[in-house]
Write a protein that holds these residues in place. Structure first.
Motif, PDB file in Angstrom:
ATOM      1  N   THR A  68     -56.109  56.602 -33.248  1.00  0.00           N
ATOM      2  CA  THR A  68     -55.029  55.798 -33.723  1.00  0.00           C
ATOM      3  C   THR A  68     -54.040  55.962 -32.870  1.00  0.00           C
ATOM      4  O   THR A  68     -54.035  57.266 -31.930  1.00  0.00           O
ATOM      5  N   GLU A 111     -53.748  53.408 -50.260  1.00  0.00           N
ATOM      6  CA  GLU A 111     -53.736  52.186 -50.022  1.00  0.00           C
ATOM      7  C   GLU A 111     -52.634  51.138 -51.022  1.00  0.00           C
ATOM      8  O   GLU A 111     -52.044  50.645 -50.699  1.00  0.00           O
ATOM      9  N   ARG A 152     -57.015  44.829 -49.001  1.00  0.00           N
ATOM     10  CA  ARG A 152     -58.304  45.946 -48.641  1.00  0.00           C
ATOM     11  C   ARG A 152     -59.100  45.163 -47.771  1.00  0.00           C
ATOM     12  O   ARG A 152     -59.405  44.115 -48.253  1.00  0.00           O
ATOM     13  N   PHE A 203     -63.935  49.529 -45.038  1.00  0.00           N
ATOM     14  CA  PHE A 203     -62.996  50.067 -44.315  1.00  0.00           C
ATOM     15  C   PHE A 203     -61.931  50.615 -45.258  1.00  0.00           C
ATOM     16  O   PHE A 203     -61.498  50.490 -46.253  1.00  0.00           O
ATOM     17  N   GLY A 216     -57.642  51.474 -45.315  1.00  0.00           N
ATOM     18  CA  GLY A 216     -56.424  50.941 -44.603  1.00  0.00           C
ATOM     19  C   GLY A 216     -55.994  49.671 -45.347  1.00  0.00           C
ATOM     20  O   GLY A 216     -56.552  49.387 -46.477  1.00  0.00           O
ATOM     21  N   TRP A 259     -54.500  45.574 -44.848  1.00  0.00           N
ATOM     22  CA  TRP A 259     -54.225  44.515 -43.758  1.00  0.00           C
ATOM     23  C   TRP A 259     -53.492  43.288 -44.665  1.00  0.00           C
ATOM     24  O   TRP A 259     -53.015  43.374 -45.705  1.00  0.00           O
ATOM     25  N   LYS A 307     -54.891  41.045 -40.563  1.00  0.00           N
ATOM     26  CA  LYS A 307     -54.309  42.056 -39.345  1.00  0.00           C
ATOM     27  C   LYS A 307     -54.020  43.205 -40.040  1.00  0.00           C
ATOM     28  O   LYS A 307     -53.324  43.341 -40.917  1.00  0.00           O
ATOM     29  N   LYS A 308     -54.661  44.526 -39.519  1.00  0.00           N
ATOM     30  CA  LYS A 308     -54.222  45.698 -40.002  1.00  0.00           C
ATOM     31  C   LYS A 308     -52.701  46.078 -39.843  1.00  0.00           C
ATOM     32  O   LYS A 308     -52.500  46.346 -38.456  1.00  0.00           O
ATOM     33  N   ALA A 326     -53.020  52.381 -41.254  1.00  0.00           N
ATOM     34  CA  ALA A 326     -54.171  53.212 -41.010  1.00  0.00           C
ATOM     35  C   ALA A 326     -54.173  54.397 -42.002  1.00  0.00           C
ATOM     36  O   ALA A 326     -53.073  54.976 -42.339  1.00  0.00           O
ATOM     37  N   CYS A 329     -58.771  52.432 -34.782  1.00  0.00           N
ATOM     38  CA  CYS A 329     -59.629  53.015 -35.720  1.00  0.00           C
ATOM     39  C   CYS A 329     -61.077  52.851 -35.242  1.00  0.00           C
ATOM     40  O   CYS A 329     -62.087  52.430 -36.465  1.00  0.00           O
ATOM     41  N   LYS A 382     -61.032  43.658 -35.442  1.00  0.00           N
ATOM     42  CA  LYS A 382     -59.750  43.042 -36.440  1.00  0.00           C
ATOM     43  C   LYS A 382     -58.480  43.567 -35.707  1.00  0.00           C
ATOM     44  O   LYS A 382     -58.391  44.572 -35.541  1.00  0.00           O
ATOM     45  N   VAL A 415     -54.477  44.410 -34.772  1.00  0.00           N
ATOM     46  CA  VAL A 415     -53.542  45.377 -35.532  1.00  0.00           C
ATOM     47  C   VAL A 415     -52.199  44.503 -35.396  1.00  0.00           C
ATOM     48  O   VAL A 415     -52.142  43.479 -34.637  1.00  0.00           O
TER      49      VAL A 415
END
Length: 226
Positions: free
Chosen positions: A87, A117, A133, A137, A139, A141, A145-146, A149, A180, A185, A187
């Motif tokens: 990351t 989260e 969520r 995974f 993190g 979103w 989009k993430k 992290a 990640c 996906k 960020v």
């Protein structure tokens, strides 16, 4: 919502700092964890700060997700004891390091990850954003989009490392990695939806969300930290 069900409100020291060198913060975390392994009665801690540009890899992370040679680069790169892949940290990204004794909360690492989260999902709701969520995974979103992290380390039920929320950073540093280890996906930062967002306000709101989700009572320290 998976909030803590403890009836008491454990005390938690809150440190709010600005841009802090990564290795300085890592040494600080390790010291706090070691003290609490030796004396589990010490208060929980939450550190909220930013880092200069730095790449970190989890203890089992593969170098395949770096788009540069870590042996021949000007980038700062560190392999550390958290879980997860590579990351990127930089100013404008809010990093949270909870040093918690999970015996006071719940001795369940899956629960703890979901709680982190939930802190961020609750924070996003304050700004009118729907945090989500993604199955399989760790993190948070927004619209696929993430934006956050999470990577942790737990020793004798004492936690370290934590979460990184992209508030308003320069996102170019993410182009040098597969964040990640998730190639399909993208960020993003909160500034994509909220161009005028300020990290100082988000820092305050993250602390409020954390206190609500974990049921802690903050004892705010001097902002200079250590």
């Amino acid at each position: 919502m998976m909030y803590s069900h403890k009836t008491e409100n454990p005390r938690c020291l809150l440190y709010k700092r600005g841009v802090t060198p990564y290795l300085e913060a890592l040494e600080w975390q390790r010291s706090l964890l070691a003290e609490r392994v030796q004396n589990p009665q010490l208060e929980d801690v939450l550190i909220l700060l930013e880092h200069p540009s730095v790449y970190t890899l989890g203890q089992g992370a593969t170098l395949d997700f770096l788009k540069f040679d870590p042996q021949q680069t000007d980038y700062e790169v560190h392999r550390i004891e958290r879980g997860g892949e590579v990351t990127y940290h930089c100013p404008g990204q809010l990093v949270g390091y909870p040093i918690l004794n999970l015996r006071r909360h719940q001795q369940d690492l899956h629960w703890y990850l979901r709680q982190l989260e939930e802190v961020l999902i609750l924070l996003l709701s304050i700004y009118g954003l729907q945090g989500e969520r993604v199955a399989g995974f760790t993190g948070v979103w927004v619209e696929g989009k993430k934006v956050a992290a999470i990577g942790i380390k737990v020793s004798r039920w004492i936690t370290m490392h934590g979460f990184a929320l992209n508030v308003c950073p320069n996102m170019r540093g993410f182009q040098q990695i597969v964040p990640c280890g998730i190639a399909d996906k993208p960020v993003a930062s909160l500034a994509e939806w909220l161009p005028d967002i300020h990290i100082e306000q988000v820092r305050e709101d993250v602390a409020l969300s954390f206190a609500k989700v974990f049921g802690v009572h903050f004892l705010e320290t001097e902002n200079c930290g250590k």
